[in-house]
Design an enzyme around this catalytic site. Sequence first.
Site, PDB file in Angstrom:
ATOM      1  N   LYS A  91       0.786  -1.290  -0.021  1.00 35.37           N
ATOM      2  CA  LYS A  91       0.048  -0.094  -0.121  1.00 35.37           C
ATOM      3  C   LYS A  91       0.953   1.104  -0.126  1.00 35.37           C
ATOM      4  O   LYS A  91       2.023   1.197   0.390  1.00 35.37           O
ATOM      5  CB  LYS A  91      -0.816   0.085   1.191  1.00 35.37           C
ATOM      6  CG  LYS A  91      -1.903   0.833   1.120  1.00 35.37           C
ATOM      7  CD  LYS A  91      -3.215   0.078   0.390  1.00 35.37           C
ATOM      8  CE  LYS A  91      -4.380   0.583   0.543  1.00 35.37           C
ATOM      9  NZ  LYS A  91      -5.629  -0.618   0.038  1.00 35.37           N
ATOM     10  N   GLY A 132     -19.358   2.836  -2.872  1.00 34.30           N
ATOM     11  CA  GLY A 132     -20.786   2.998  -2.427  1.00 34.30           C
ATOM     12  C   GLY A 132     -21.508   3.188  -3.359  1.00 34.30           C
ATOM     13  O   GLY A 132     -22.622   2.536  -3.251  1.00 34.30           O
TER      14      GLY A 132
HETATM   15  N1  GLU Z   1      -7.471  -0.200  -3.170  1.00 36.00           N
HETATM   16  C1  GLU Z   1      -8.091  -1.198  -3.718  1.00 36.00           C
HETATM   17  C2  GLU Z   1      -8.279  -2.300  -2.505  1.00 36.00           C
HETATM   18  O1  GLU Z   1      -7.808  -1.821  -1.463  1.00 36.00           O
HETATM   19  C3  GLU Z   1      -7.529  -2.025  -4.709  1.00 36.00           C
HETATM   20  C4  GLU Z   1      -6.175  -2.373  -4.799  1.00 36.00           C
HETATM   21  C5  GLU Z   1      -5.634  -3.121  -6.141  1.00 36.00           C
HETATM   22  O2  GLU Z   1      -6.417  -3.064  -6.950  1.00 36.00           O
HETATM   23  O3  GLU Z   1      -4.281  -3.313  -6.182  1.00 36.00           O
HETATM   24  O4  GLU Z   1      -8.430  -3.355  -2.270  1.00 36.00           O
END
Ligand code: GLU
Length: 415
Positions: free
Chosen positions: A105, A221
């Site tokens: 992340k 949402g």
């Molecule tokens: N931000 C999204 C999640 O928390 C998608 C992450 C992604 O597709 O790599 O799952």
Amino acid sequence: MKSYNSFQVAQNQIRKASSILNLNQATVDLLSWPQREFAFTLPVKMDDGSSQVFQAYRIQYNTARGPAKGGIRFHQDETVDIIRALACWMALKTAVVDLPLGGGKGGVVCDPRRFSERELERISRAYIRASAPYLGIDKDIPAPDVYTNPQIMAWMMDEYETIIQRHHPGVLTDKPMQIGGTEGRRDATARGGVITVREACKTLKLDPTGTFAIQGFGNAGQRAALLHQEMLGGGKLVGVCDSKGGLYNPRGIDVKELVTYKLKTGSVLNFPGAKAVHRDSILELEVDVLYPAALENAISHLNAKDIKAKIVCELANGPTTPEADILLNEKGIHVIPDILASAGGVTVSYFEMVQDGTLDFWEEHVVHARMDKKLTKAYQTVQEAIREKKVHPRLAATIVGVARIAEACELRGWV
Ligand code: GLU
């Protein structure tokens, strides 16, 4: 009021699951911390000629099952511990749906609503200039998250390709369709959530066309509201809120009109088709399905006893605190935990990587069918773990994820 350190929450979840799985201490220690963390200081030129400096992070939590994968947030309240927790949950999420990926992340500490389009572009490009050496389809693949979107992914991909001087569209996912994006990515998180609700209704023998409420009316949402009605054959949206306020109408809110209104005005506030209510009251409505689709810790010991939904489908990451988990379980509420309920997004991100790699782009119905198969199977696997280990749904899902990651670490000879 109690404040939560999301990373400590995540570490406790890992340790609890590890102890039920009887993992050795080295494995527990390895899974309790990120494998790699990068912190960046980004100087960015503003439109008025001044410079502003932003703190930013990228964290690769675990890469035993594959390259790190997960979104980048632009949010003013971001901290390194929140990103660590979110990276950990991504590693669990990709493992629960059994994708050949790890978890990661990233984030930039900023309030993107205060910046112009050009300033956002410069922040996005600055982030990639700092993180480029650590990214790539075989290292770490970002995507959007809170307050980031396909346009930001397009700028980021362009900056990355400018640096490496070749095409490499798979370095980021949820790109616009014209430059390597996939069909079905924009509504994938919501679609995955609704698939798990469909399966939960079968488990509970509940009519899926009853009432539902949504807390948080951003991308996930809005799409969940539309897809709940479309995919489950109906259902009445009786309550909804965003960061500015809440709406309630026991006769049902017209979802399409509300989405149009939100896109036009930027909020659900003053929508004419419903009564204005406090945004927090939406969580406590008597509904069949509640979708928390905003930020962390929305359901805590303070309001868990007042939750009346039969199913809670967590489209947000980490919306329920550990105390609340126990209270919801005692009340017999069927929680579909975030690492399962919100896994549709990363599942279709993975499909996007596959398509970018092969240059063979799939039709929308193929994406939907393949995602449905993955999510349905993951739902059933978590249900089996609940029955087998006699634990609440989040712990069961964590056990499934931790077991798979631990197995990969062991096979590689790390522990
Ligand atoms: N931000 C999204 C999640 O928390 C998608 C992450 C992604 O597709 O790599 O799952």
